[in-house]
Design a protein around this motif. Structure first.
Motif, PDB file in Angstrom:
ATOM      1  N   ILE A  45       0.818  -1.206   0.000  1.00 51.74           N
ATOM      2  CA  ILE A  45       0.000   0.000   0.000  1.00 51.74           C
ATOM      3  C   ILE A  45       0.855   1.261   0.000  1.00 51.74           C
ATOM      4  O   ILE A  45       0.571   2.220  -0.716  1.00 51.74           O
ATOM      5  N   ALA A  46       1.941   1.260   0.780  1.00 52.51           N
ATOM      6  CA  ALA A  46       2.824   2.429   0.821  1.00 52.51           C
ATOM      7  C   ALA A  46       3.737   2.463  -0.401  1.00 52.51           C
ATOM      8  O   ALA A  46       4.064   3.542  -0.914  1.00 52.51           O
ATOM      9  N   GLY A  47       4.147   1.282  -0.888  1.00 51.19           N
ATOM     10  CA  GLY A  47       5.004   1.225  -2.064  1.00 51.19           C
ATOM     11  C   GLY A  47       4.313   1.775  -3.298  1.00 51.19           C
ATOM     12  O   GLY A  47       4.913   2.531  -4.078  1.00 51.19           O
ATOM     13  N   VAL A  48       3.047   1.420  -3.476  1.00 51.14           N
ATOM     14  CA  VAL A  48       2.271   1.949  -4.600  1.00 51.14           C
ATOM     15  C   VAL A  48       2.142   3.469  -4.468  1.00 51.14           C
ATOM     16  O   VAL A  48       2.313   4.213  -5.439  1.00 51.14           O
ATOM     17  N   HIS A  49       1.837   3.935  -3.275  1.00 50.25           N
ATOM     18  CA  HIS A  49       1.686   5.380  -3.031  1.00 50.25           C
ATOM     19  C   HIS A  49       2.966   6.122  -3.406  1.00 50.25           C
ATOM     20  O   HIS A  49       2.927   7.163  -4.084  1.00 50.25           O
ATOM     21  N   LEU A  50       4.110   5.590  -3.004  1.00 47.73           N
ATOM     22  CA  LEU A  50       5.394   6.238  -3.286  1.00 47.73           C
ATOM     23  C   LEU A  50       5.715   6.224  -4.777  1.00 47.73           C
ATOM     24  O   LEU A  50       6.133   7.250  -5.347  1.00 47.73           O
TER      25      LEU A  50
END
Length: 315
Positions: A297-302
């Protein structure tokens, strides 16, 4: 913005942007259905970006070691293509996204001729594992590991046997898929357990973000290692792999990621994401907290922020 200035800008903003994206981890969860993966630190987030000239930048928990999981499917597909060529491979797996969960068997029964829709869903990757050349699962697995080591430029890549055993002991759905494929004639005369041993092993190969970035760099330069000048993969097979990464690489969120980031990418339920900017960068990300689609979830956001701010989209 020139390439040099672009790189300097990335170096300056990456730590701050990563920490902003890390806040997303509270909205995700680790892959609890594989007991060993559930132990990963939910708040972890790391990234490594490697340029074609060897320069690199990293931020966050980029030293976190994780298993490839479904990211390995990109490279087993390439190895199988190198072993057999396109015609033989695509007689066994299709070229289309499914719109179903990655471990679904629905269309195997509903849509004839009963072959997996693409090589990135589990049924397709199991089929690809059966096609790797080798005398038994040990030799096949050894060839896969050696190929991955060459692409990562690291002789230290190896299996996490705890993860391998965890997946093997709980992989009931994958066994169901494999027996269905066997019944449909897709696996030929292969032993289900032998095929699954190869499959579970390549999913359990351990890497860091830097290893992923190095592997992505080979794809970014169409199969040629820009640091050594060696051609490791035929350009045509890189084209095929990158196309699948766009259409199927982020599970059922592949279309959304293509719109928001516009980059070829492949995720895994360990929280890893491999992506690339053609002709420029290989990128490795890890963030074990997953969204509802099974992506970090955070990797996609970044990655979406990086692509939008730096105009990386290939479209």
């Amino acid at each position: 913005m020139t390439s040099a200035k672009n790189y300097e800008f990335i170096n300056s903003v990456l730590p701050q942007w990563l920490e902003t994206s890390r806040l997303q981890t509270v909205h995700g969860s680790t892959a609890a259905y594989i007991p060993e993966l559930a132990k990963a630190p939910q708040e972890a987030l790391g990234i490594h970006i490697m340029c074609g000239n060897g320069e690199h930048v990293s931020a966050g928990d980029c030293g976190h070691v994780f298993t490839l999981q479904s990211i390995s499917k990109v490279f087993t597909l390439i190895l199988a293509l190198m072993d057999h060529g396109e015609e033989a491979i695509f007689a066994k797996v299709g070229m289309e996204p499914t719109g179903d969960d990655f471990n679904s068997m629905l269309k195997l029964e509903l849509v004839r001729p009963g072959i997996p829709f693409n090589p990135f869903i589990n049924a397709g990757a199991i089929t690809i594992s059966s096609l790797i050349v080798g005398d038994g699962p040990e030799e096949k697995s050894a060839r896969i590991l050696e190929f991955f080591r060459r692409l990562a430029g690291s002789d230290t890549l190896d299996y996490n046997m705890d993860v391998y055993h965890s997946e093997s002991e709980t992989g009931h759905r994958n066994r169901s898929l494999a027996y269905f494929l066997l019944d449909n004639g897709v696996l030929g005369g292969s032993s289900v357990e032998d095929v699954l041993e190869v499959y579970f092993r390549h999913c359990a190969i351990e890497v860091t973000c830097a290893d992923l970035a190095r592997m992505g760099l080979i794809l970014a330069f169409d199969g040629k290692d820009p640091l050594t000048g060696d051609t490791l993969i035929p350009r045509r097979y890189v084209q095929i792999a990158k196309t699948f990464m766009i259409t199927c690489g982020m599970y059922n969120a592949s279309g959304e990621f293509a719109i928001q980031a516009g980059l070829p990418a492949k995720s895994g339920v360990s929280g890893g994401i491999l992506t690339l900017v053609p002709g420029q960068y290989g990128i490795g990300v890890v963030g074990p907290a997953l969204n509802s689609k099974g992506n970090s979830i955070a990797g996609v956001h970044l990655l979406e922020r990086l692509s939008q701010e730096l105009d990386w989209s290939i479209f």
